[in-house]
Structures are given as C-alpha cells and as structure tokens.
Scaffold this motif. Structure first.
Motif, PDB file in Angstrom:
ATOM      1  N   SER A   1     -10.876  -2.754   0.822  1.00 16.93           N
ATOM      2  CA  SER A   1      -9.783  -2.391   0.176  1.00 16.93           C
ATOM      3  C   SER A   1      -9.824  -0.834  -0.377  1.00 16.93           C
ATOM      4  N   ALA A   2      -8.768  -0.358  -0.545  1.00 17.36           N
ATOM      5  CA  ALA A   2      -8.857   1.136  -1.017  1.00 17.36           C
ATOM      6  C   ALA A   2      -7.489   1.456  -1.864  1.00 17.36           C
TER       7      ALA A   2
ATOM      8  N   PHE B   1      -4.826   3.524  10.090  1.00 18.12           N
ATOM      9  CA  PHE B   1      -6.058   4.425   9.759  1.00 18.12           C
ATOM     10  C   PHE B   1      -6.535   5.137  10.863  1.00 18.12           C
TER      11      PHE B   1
ATOM     12  N   TYR C   1      -4.642   4.267  -2.359  1.00 17.78           N
ATOM     13  CA  TYR C   1      -3.974   5.461  -1.755  1.00 17.78           C
ATOM     14  C   TYR C   1      -2.698   5.779  -2.849  1.00 17.78           C
TER      15      TYR C   1
ATOM     16  N   GLY D   1      -9.845   7.006  11.129  1.00 14.72           N
ATOM     17  CA  GLY D   1     -11.131   7.072  10.381  1.00 14.72           C
ATOM     18  C   GLY D   1     -10.846   6.412   8.830  1.00 14.72           C
ATOM     19  N   SER D   2     -10.877   7.410   7.840  1.00 15.55           N
ATOM     20  CA  SER D   2     -10.749   6.754   6.421  1.00 15.55           C
ATOM     21  C   SER D   2      -9.304   7.441   5.920  1.00 15.55           C
ATOM     22  N   SER D   3      -8.697   7.978   6.897  1.00 14.63           N
ATOM     23  CA  SER D   3      -7.283   8.468   6.488  1.00 14.63           C
ATOM     24  C   SER D   3      -6.119   7.579   6.797  1.00 14.63           C
ATOM     25  N   LEU D   4      -5.247   7.276   5.768  1.00 13.48           N
ATOM     26  CA  LEU D   4      -4.141   6.402   5.978  1.00 13.48           C
ATOM     27  C   LEU D   4      -3.022   7.314   6.515  1.00 13.48           C
TER      28      LEU D   4
END
Length: 267
Positions: free
Chosen positions: A8-9, A29, A11, A31-34
């Motif tokens: 989970s993250a 996603f 944003y 990579g790590s970009s939403l």
C-alpha cells in the motif's frame, strides 16, 4: 491472469478523488508511479471519480452501500446508486416462474426483478453451496476429472439454478477452458472461452477492463491453437480496451501490442 496485492502507498493528489460505483478513470502503476487515465470523455469541470472497491456491475446497490459505509463511513450517492432501477446478470438466480433475474432477499428466499414474484430458493442456495465447494477443491482433481466435474456443475446450474447469463456459468466455462488447455485441447479451450465471453459481454460494459483481459486470454489460446486470424481479432479488441484505460508504458499495453505485431507477421 490474476492480481495480487503487494503493498500500500499514499498518493496525496490521487487521494483527492471521490468514489463512484461507476468510475470515470483507471488508476494503474508504471514502476512506482501511479498513472491516472480517464476511461471516458470528461467535460470541463466534471468530477474525476475513482472506485474504492464496490463496482456497480459486480455488486448490487445494497451490498455496495453496506461495504462503503462499513469501510469508509459514508453513504454513496453516485449516479448508479441514485438511478439504479435494474440489476445486472452478475449473480442472479433463475426465477422459478419466468426464468428471469432473481436475487436473494434472505438466506432462503428470492425475489424476481422481472416478474416480482417472491419464492423459496433453498434448493438453489444448496446447489450454489455445492458449486462453491467444487471450486474450492478442484485443484485436487486430475484435469480430466476436473473437466467432467465442471461440466456437470455447469449443467446443474444452467438447469434452473442461476440465470443463463450469470457469472457462475461464465466462471465454470472459464475453468473448463483452463483444464482443456492443460491437457492440450486448445480448440476446446477456445470454445469454452468464447462461450464465457459471450456471457461476460452481457454483464460488463463495452470497453471494460474485465472484457479486455478475457480478449487477451483467448487471443493467446487461439494463437497456440494455430488460429492466428481469430487470435488477431481478439488481440486487437484487447489492445483497444487496454489503451482506453492504461498508458502506453503499461506492461499490459506493451504485451498485447507485441502480440498484435507478431500475429500480423504470421498472416
């Protein structure tokens, strides 16, 4: 093709989006970009809405409202929740009177959405329990045993237990396709997937991610069966759906684009 929650993250910008049971964006996603992409045309000033989980094609209004209230503490008043007068085929019993779409109103009673009759659904409920037990234990069977058991379960459910366009029938056809593929019956696998897709196209909206994934799956099965022309037709449909929801950097878009190019070279 399955999804698994890994982490989970937070944003902050994306968290500003409100919920709708019929969202107008898709979040994915790279990579790590939403990446947030609109899946429908939005007018200037229109609200951008995400889906927090409950989706109007997969859950009836009462279920969605309960889920959102329990987890997020609000009463949803999105467009489907305000205007919902019809129900999808997603999880409908087969009405004993008119063979229409019926939903459980208690543990053993159902009401038909089409003819409005209420009836004892205990037999249908018992057979659905058997169906769920079969799916829970299916991996213990050999592919040949699984195909036989799945076919029998499908015939049982289709004989007046669930609606002919219910998700359970599509799910059983999909499972049969999987086991046919395992033992090399690719043509039979494709036939089952086509029958499953015919049902899913009645359940989900045109251009939905759910359909895109099914188009992708059957295109690969057809390719392995040597039917490149039909494989390309479904792969093209899948690409159209994926590019509607995802950026060109998304792995699904890359995979299906590569498949389309390869199939065109074979034709």
């Amino acid at each position: 093709m399955t999804e698994r929650k890994l982490a989970s993250a937070i944003y902050p910008t994306a968290s500003l989006m409100n919920h709708s049971c019929k969202p107008n964006i898709t979040a994915s996603f790279v990579g790590s970009s939403l990446v947030v992409k609109n899946s429908v045309d939005l007018k200037i000033g229109a609200e951008v809405c995400n889906c927090y989980g409950p989706q109007y094609k997969k859950m009836e209004k009462s279920e969605r409202q309960k889920s959102l209230k329990t987890q997020y503490y609000f009463d949803c008043d999105c467009v489907p929740c305000k205007q919902e007068e019809s129900i999808s085929f997603y999880k409908c019993l087969c009405c004993v009177e008119c063979q229409g779409r019926a939903l459980l109103v208690s543990e053993s009673r159902a009401r038909c959405h089409d003819c409005h009759v209420e009836y004892d659904a205990s037999r249908q409920v018992a057979q659905l329990i058997d169906y769920k037990r079969l799916l829970d234990g299916i991996e213990a069977l050999s592919p040949a045993q699984a195909i036989k058991a799945l076919r029998k379960a499908r015939e049982t459910l289709a004989s007046g237990v669930v609606h002919k366009n219910s998700i359970e029938i599509a799910e059983l056809l999909d499972k049969e396709a999987y086991y046919h593929s395992i033992i090399g019956n690719r043509n039979l696998s494709a036939e089952n997937l086509m029958a499953s897709i015919a049902i899913l196209e009645k359940i989900y909206d045109e251009g939905s991610i759910e359909l895109g994934r099914e188009y992708h799956k059957i295109s690969e099965v057809l390719y392995n069966a040597g039917n490149c022309s039909q494989a390309l037709s479904f792969a093209t449909k899948a690409k159209s759906v994926y590019t509607l929801h995802f950026s060109h950097d998304n792995e699904l878009v890359k995979d299906i684009s590569k498949l389309c190019v390869g199939l065109k070279e074979l034709l």
